[in-house]
Design a protein around this motif. Sequence first.
Motif, PDB file in Angstrom:
ATOM      1  N   MET A  46       7.444  25.067  -2.711  1.00 35.76           N
ATOM      2  CA  MET A  46       7.861  23.930  -1.903  1.00 35.76           C
ATOM      3  C   MET A  46       8.257  24.409  -0.511  1.00 35.76           C
ATOM      4  N   ALA A  47       7.701  23.752   0.508  1.00 35.06           N
ATOM      5  CA  ALA A  47       7.983  24.149   1.880  1.00 35.06           C
ATOM      6  C   ALA A  47       9.418  23.790   2.258  1.00 35.06           C
ATOM      7  N   LYS A  48      10.075  24.692   2.994  1.00 31.19           N
ATOM      8  CA  LYS A  48      11.439  24.451   3.441  1.00 31.19           C
ATOM      9  C   LYS A  48      11.447  23.585   4.691  1.00 31.19           C
ATOM     10  N   LEU A  49      12.519  22.803   4.825  1.00 34.00           N
ATOM     11  CA  LEU A  49      12.675  22.007   6.032  1.00 34.00           C
ATOM     12  C   LEU A  49      13.033  22.908   7.199  1.00 34.00           C
ATOM     13  N   THR A  50      12.608  22.502   8.398  1.00 31.41           N
ATOM     14  CA  THR A  50      12.995  23.230   9.597  1.00 31.41           C
ATOM     15  C   THR A  50      14.450  22.932   9.928  1.00 31.41           C
ATOM     16  N   GLN A  51      15.010  23.724  10.822  1.00 29.11           N
ATOM     17  CA  GLN A  51      16.394  23.503  11.245  1.00 29.11           C
ATOM     18  C   GLN A  51      16.566  22.102  11.835  1.00 29.11           C
ATOM     19  N   ASP A  52      15.620  21.679  12.667  1.00 31.79           N
ATOM     20  CA  ASP A  52      15.709  20.348  13.270  1.00 31.79           C
ATOM     21  C   ASP A  52      15.638  19.259  12.201  1.00 31.79           C
ATOM     22  N   GLU A  53      14.801  19.449  11.202  1.00 34.59           N
ATOM     23  CA  GLU A  53      14.696  18.465  10.121  1.00 34.59           C
ATOM     24  C   GLU A  53      15.981  18.400   9.302  1.00 34.59           C
ATOM     25  N   LEU A  54      16.595  19.548   9.056  1.00 34.87           N
ATOM     26  CA  LEU A  54      17.863  19.577   8.330  1.00 34.87           C
ATOM     27  C   LEU A  54      18.959  18.870   9.115  1.00 34.87           C
ATOM     28  N   ILE A  55      19.012  19.131  10.417  1.00 37.49           N
ATOM     29  CA  ILE A  55      20.021  18.472  11.259  1.00 37.49           C
ATOM     30  C   ILE A  55      19.815  16.960  11.249  1.00 37.49           C
ATOM     31  N   GLU A  56      18.566  16.532  11.297  1.00 32.15           N
ATOM     32  CA  GLU A  56      18.272  15.103  11.241  1.00 32.15           C
ATOM     33  C   GLU A  56      18.741  14.501   9.915  1.00 32.15           C
ATOM     34  N   GLN A  57      18.556  15.234   8.839  1.00 37.09           N
ATOM     35  CA  GLN A  57      18.997  14.754   7.533  1.00 37.09           C
ATOM     36  C   GLN A  57      20.525  14.662   7.456  1.00 37.09           C
ATOM     37  N   VAL A  58      21.221  15.630   8.037  1.00 36.02           N
ATOM     38  CA  VAL A  58      22.690  15.562   8.065  1.00 36.02           C
ATOM     39  C   VAL A  58      23.142  14.345   8.861  1.00 36.02           C
ATOM     40  N   THR A  59      22.482  14.080   9.976  1.00 33.28           N
ATOM     41  CA  THR A  59      22.812  12.895  10.781  1.00 33.28           C
ATOM     42  C   THR A  59      22.628  11.620   9.967  1.00 33.28           C
ATOM     43  N   THR A  60      21.553  11.555   9.200  1.00 32.47           N
ATOM     44  CA  THR A  60      21.298  10.385   8.353  1.00 32.47           C
ATOM     45  C   THR A  60      22.373  10.248   7.279  1.00 32.47           C
ATOM     46  N   GLN A  61      22.720  11.354   6.627  1.00 29.39           N
ATOM     47  CA  GLN A  61      23.733  11.307   5.569  1.00 29.39           C
ATOM     48  C   GLN A  61      25.108  10.958   6.130  1.00 29.39           C
ATOM     49  N   ARG A  62      25.378  11.396   7.338  1.00 29.44           N
ATOM     50  CA  ARG A  62      26.661  11.030   7.980  1.00 29.44           C
ATOM     51  C   ARG A  62      26.718   9.521   8.215  1.00 29.44           C
ATOM     52  N   LYS A  63      25.598   8.926   8.601  1.00 29.45           N
ATOM     53  CA  LYS A  63      25.551   7.471   8.790  1.00 29.45           C
ATOM     54  C   LYS A  63      25.744   6.745   7.463  1.00 29.45           C
ATOM     55  N   LEU A  64      25.113   7.252   6.403  1.00 30.46           N
ATOM     56  CA  LEU A  64      25.290   6.662   5.072  1.00 30.46           C
ATOM     57  C   LEU A  64      26.744   6.768   4.617  1.00 30.46           C
ATOM     58  N   LEU A  65      27.352   7.908   4.911  1.00 23.16           N
ATOM     59  CA  LEU A  65      28.756   8.106   4.570  1.00 23.16           C
ATOM     60  C   LEU A  65      29.614   7.037   5.252  1.00 23.16           C
ATOM     61  N   GLN A  66      29.356   6.785   6.528  1.00 23.98           N
ATOM     62  CA  GLN A  66      30.148   5.796   7.272  1.00 23.98           C
ATOM     63  C   GLN A  66      29.937   4.391   6.739  1.00 23.98           C
ATOM     64  N   LEU A  67      28.694   4.051   6.437  1.00 24.71           N
ATOM     65  CA  LEU A  67      28.419   2.724   5.894  1.00 24.71           C
ATOM     66  C   LEU A  67      29.183   2.494   4.594  1.00 24.71           C
ATOM     67  N   SER A  68      29.201   3.501   3.731  1.00 24.51           N
ATOM     68  CA  SER A  68      29.891   3.356   2.448  1.00 24.51           C
ATOM     69  C   SER A  68      31.407   3.379   2.611  1.00 24.51           C
ATOM     70  N   MET A  69      31.907   4.174   3.546  1.00 28.26           N
ATOM     71  CA  MET A  69      33.350   4.165   3.821  1.00 28.26           C
ATOM     72  C   MET A  69      33.784   2.800   4.340  1.00 28.26           C
ATOM     73  N   ASP A  70      33.000   2.244   5.241  1.00 31.41           N
ATOM     74  CA  ASP A  70      33.326   0.921   5.781  1.00 31.41           C
ATOM     75  C   ASP A  70      33.286  -0.142   4.688  1.00 31.41           C
TER      76      ASP A  70
END
Length: 202
Positions: free
Chosen positions: A1-25
Amino acid sequence: MAKLTQDELIEQVTTQRKLLQLSMDAFDAGNEVAALQLAVTIRVLVHDTTNSASLLQQLGVKDSWQWITAASPVDKANVNTTWNLTLMAISAEGPVTWEPQGRDYLEQFQTFVTFDEWWKTPVVKDENGAEFHRRGLVLVLANKAGGAHVDKVPKDAEALRSQGSLGWESLQSGLITQSPIEPSVRTIAEELAYMIDNNPIT
């Protein structure tokens, strides 16, 4: 399985942070079921297994950060129950409830530990002597109670979740059976959100 690039990982963290905020709210608006999604998002960000690595582990930052904590460890010498991730809210008009600790509490006390200390140190203890760390509380909701999977909830967690095993009683309503797990996970989400917001991810 191919690994995600650093930029792709950062993008995923940004997405998960948004999901975290939506659920906290959503949780803060009274939708306690949102704690299930909080647990899943926390798991994605920090929980490692033999078969998968969390996002922050893949980025190589998880173990280098000093993790902010809203909870002191369970005191082994204290025979009383412990609920260090939540506050007990007492109202003359209604039942006693467990409330999460917010960002203002974190920023006031500014206590930091290693990731393993944060994730695996017991911070809740019930009247049966059962101890719970952040990892256990998160995975009960994510892996057992319907966040990402449904399975039999372990007896000690079920006692904490629905049988009032912290042992407190309200004069208005009797034994407090409201679960402290969901508001505890809300506190854990706040800690994790703080970490992402205040540490460089490059």
